[in-house]
Design an enzyme around this catalytic site. Sequence first.
Site, PDB file in Angstrom:
ATOM      1  N   ASP A   1       0.826  -1.209   0.000  1.00  0.00           N
ATOM      2  CA  ASP A   1       0.000   0.000   0.000  1.00  0.00           C
ATOM      3  C   ASP A   1       0.864   1.264   0.000  1.00  0.00           C
ATOM      4  OD1 ASP A   1      -2.078   1.769   0.240  1.00  0.00           O
ATOM      5  OD2 ASP A   1      -2.818   0.984   2.141  1.00  0.00           O
TER       6      ASP A   1
ATOM      7  N   ASP B   1      -6.075  -7.170  -1.370  1.00  0.00           N
ATOM      8  CA  ASP B   1      -6.519  -6.889  -0.010  1.00  0.00           C
ATOM      9  C   ASP B   1      -7.992  -6.498   0.021  1.00  0.00           C
ATOM     10  OD1 ASP B   1      -6.307  -6.636   2.726  1.00  0.00           O
ATOM     11  OD2 ASP B   1      -4.606  -5.257   2.667  1.00  0.00           O
ATOM     12  N   MET B   2      -8.595  -6.576   1.191  1.00  0.00           N
ATOM     13  CA  MET B   2      -9.965  -6.121   1.440  1.00  0.00           C
ATOM     14  C   MET B   2     -10.046  -5.772   2.928  1.00  0.00           C
ATOM     15  SD  MET B   2     -13.557  -8.154   1.405  1.00  0.00           S
ATOM     16  CE  MET B   2     -15.134  -7.313   1.357  1.00  0.00           C
ATOM     17  N   ASN B   3     -10.184  -4.499   3.239  1.00  0.00           N
ATOM     18  CA  ASN B   3     -10.084  -4.057   4.626  1.00  0.00           C
ATOM     19  C   ASN B   3     -11.397  -3.549   5.205  1.00  0.00           C
ATOM     20  OD1 ASN B   3      -7.224  -4.377   5.387  1.00  0.00           O
ATOM     21  ND2 ASN B   3      -6.870  -3.022   3.644  1.00  0.00           N
TER      22      ASN B   3
ATOM     23  N   ASP C   1      -2.705 -10.664   9.627  1.00  0.00           N
ATOM     24  CA  ASP C   1      -1.795  -9.526   9.739  1.00  0.00           C
ATOM     25  C   ASP C   1      -0.863  -9.667  10.930  1.00  0.00           C
ATOM     26  OD1 ASP C   1      -2.745  -8.213   7.507  1.00  0.00           O
ATOM     27  OD2 ASP C   1      -4.155  -6.966   8.611  1.00  0.00           O
TER      28      ASP C   1
END
Length: 773
Positions: free
Chosen positions: A370, A484-486, A554
Amino acid sequence: METRIITHDGQFHVTNGLVSHVIRILPGGEPNTIYFGPAIHDRDDFSDLQELAVRDTLQTDAGHPGLSLEQIRREYPQGGSSDLRPCALDVGDAAGSHAVKLAYDAYRIVSGKVPLDGLPSTFANGTGDDADCATLEIDLADASFGLRVTLSETMFDGLPVVARSVRVTNVSHLPQTVESAYSASLDLPDADWDMLTLTGAWAREAHVERTPLRTGLQGVSSIRGHSSQHANPYLALARPNADEMQGEAMAATLVYSGNFDASVFVDSYARTRLRIGINPEPFSWRLAPGETFQTPEAILAYSGAGFNGLSQALHALYRRNLIRRPWNACRSPIVVNTWEAVHMAMDETSLTAMARSAKELGMEMLVVDDGWFGHRDRADSSLGDWFADRRKFPNGLKPLADAVHRMGMGFGLWFEPEMISEDSDLYRTHPDWVLGDPRLPLHALGVQRCQYVLDMTRPDVVAYLRRTIGDVIGKAGVDYIKWDMNRSLSEAYSRALPPDRQGEVFHRYALGYYRLLHGLAARFPDLLIESCASGGARVDAGTLAYAPQAWISDDTDALERVKIQYGTSMMYPVGACSNHVSAVPNEETGRRLPLKMRGDVALFGTFGYELDPALLDDGECARISRQIDWSKRLGPLMRSGTFWRLRSPFAPRPGFDAADAAWMVVSADRRNAVVGWYRALTGVNAPVPWLRLAGLDADMRYAVTEVDTAVADAGDTAMAGRGFTPWRPRYGDELMHAGLPLTDRTTVTWGRDPFPGDGSSRLFILTAVDASL
């Protein structure tokens, strides 16, 4: 044995010599589950195994005189009948009736299996008579209601598993509404089971919970729009005496990445019903005349050899019949990921230097996480603007990618495709693309991220993402993406759907996600995709079909990772689980653990690093370089070997302050193995821990060598005194039944310190005396 589907008058027996499933059609047309479990011999008539006793207080069904549907084991129970237990199918017609009365209509046998429309699923290896599986399809119909339901079951050669799915078709001239449609339902004759689930939260995913069944409804589910860290789409039933090595157990899981429900209902007569499928709570699906709804695929597995047998069946199925080639068998590249090293403070010069330092240590890929796109300096901007930040990369990403490729390394890139920031060009152009009720203020993910969800139900959104992300991949020559998916889905309202279809949003979102994954994989067949969703929020078999490895948490703290990797291995092969060694103190826990411990945990999976190699001193560089050598050497075994859990980190033993943990991987020919043992706390004057191994050849002699991967040279044959501790050769039966005595003082070379201390690990290499690893 190859799969056989044996038919007699009104009876179907699906078997492969490992498991059997027997279905019999009752006189009124109701499909009855006669048996599911270990393989049994075939008979022309299993009707004597049917349970047809009717109790005074149970209702009989008008379509089945003298029979209570609540009493029998039903193959696919539908509501609106005399079966008052939780059912698998609920459909309403235009008049508001839900009284569906399905009866047997026809069947088909298919060599191999048919892909599911718009959904990932297991596949057949080979075609026609050479396929490694066979499929039985049974059509059920209710002519007066105008409904046809097709039950599909595939059994795989050599594996104690079946894949099940359902198609629901409106054959009337008026619309219908599917309120629930589970992928599989299994009725069992007793309730003498424990239930095992994988639950948790961010940074503590896949914790194993086990509890006895009780009367009523119990299970796990998600309505977050993804499978979630809180509950993995997995549920196992085990006999109370079952453990990792012995006992009867069965599991249900789902090849799906959206809302799910895995539940068990025990009735007042101690009978058990297991269901798994799309969660019906926020779901409905409008079926126009002639339309069909396809459920995701469910996997049911059986083991008579405890939880290890159950896991090994699922691992083998996923490697052979789910994960796309070549990643189902080959070792993944060893990556260095930039996130914990630099976060968003990156530019072309610094990342080129990082790649050069990583290459010198033996790493094989730079993954830019990111911070590379839009004007992304903080987490509250630029999602959706998938173009390089020209302040950081004045000439775009290609010069950096080219420099990395010239070093002989791969180039990877982080995306969060499904999200959008309010501070983005995309949002300013398309605010209507945000998923959410326009009457209400949008709820973002926390103050720091302030991100929303793109409406993936819309084909134009999926097309935009496929084009823009594909252009970045193609122009820069990206070899790998971290997807990713947050953010979970809330206010799940689509402006592109009419009011009577808002119940379809969650499932349509999942279908859009799969369309995007499929489109990118088709355009870039050699692209390696690693799934991530704030760590393990989307570790599921549906995503695994497209993304052959997953960032499972994570949390990179090695002691926490032992628990996470242990639980995740209940369902997923270790070679598909991405594990990284990070810098200390750890970002999530602040804990400082030895490099050896961090590496010994991460080795059991897809190996990589989360640190800046340029900041390491000479000693750290030497130790990491040796770790990488061992990872490359052991990588093929991790991808293709048989994984055995030996000792659970969730179960402390008498005489110890905390649970230690152990596991091992054994090669297919059982000539090579690697064993990992981990301890959180060192006890005082504690009992000697003996470690019994598993999966070896009882008659084979093994050279046992303890290795410190952060000290020894992997190519050094003069092992003693260089981080290697050779043990005398031992037969497999001794190693499995007597085990290894893990004493601290007498059997290990620890240098000046005779005690490993808290947060310690030990790694053993087993090699047949006439073989080499």
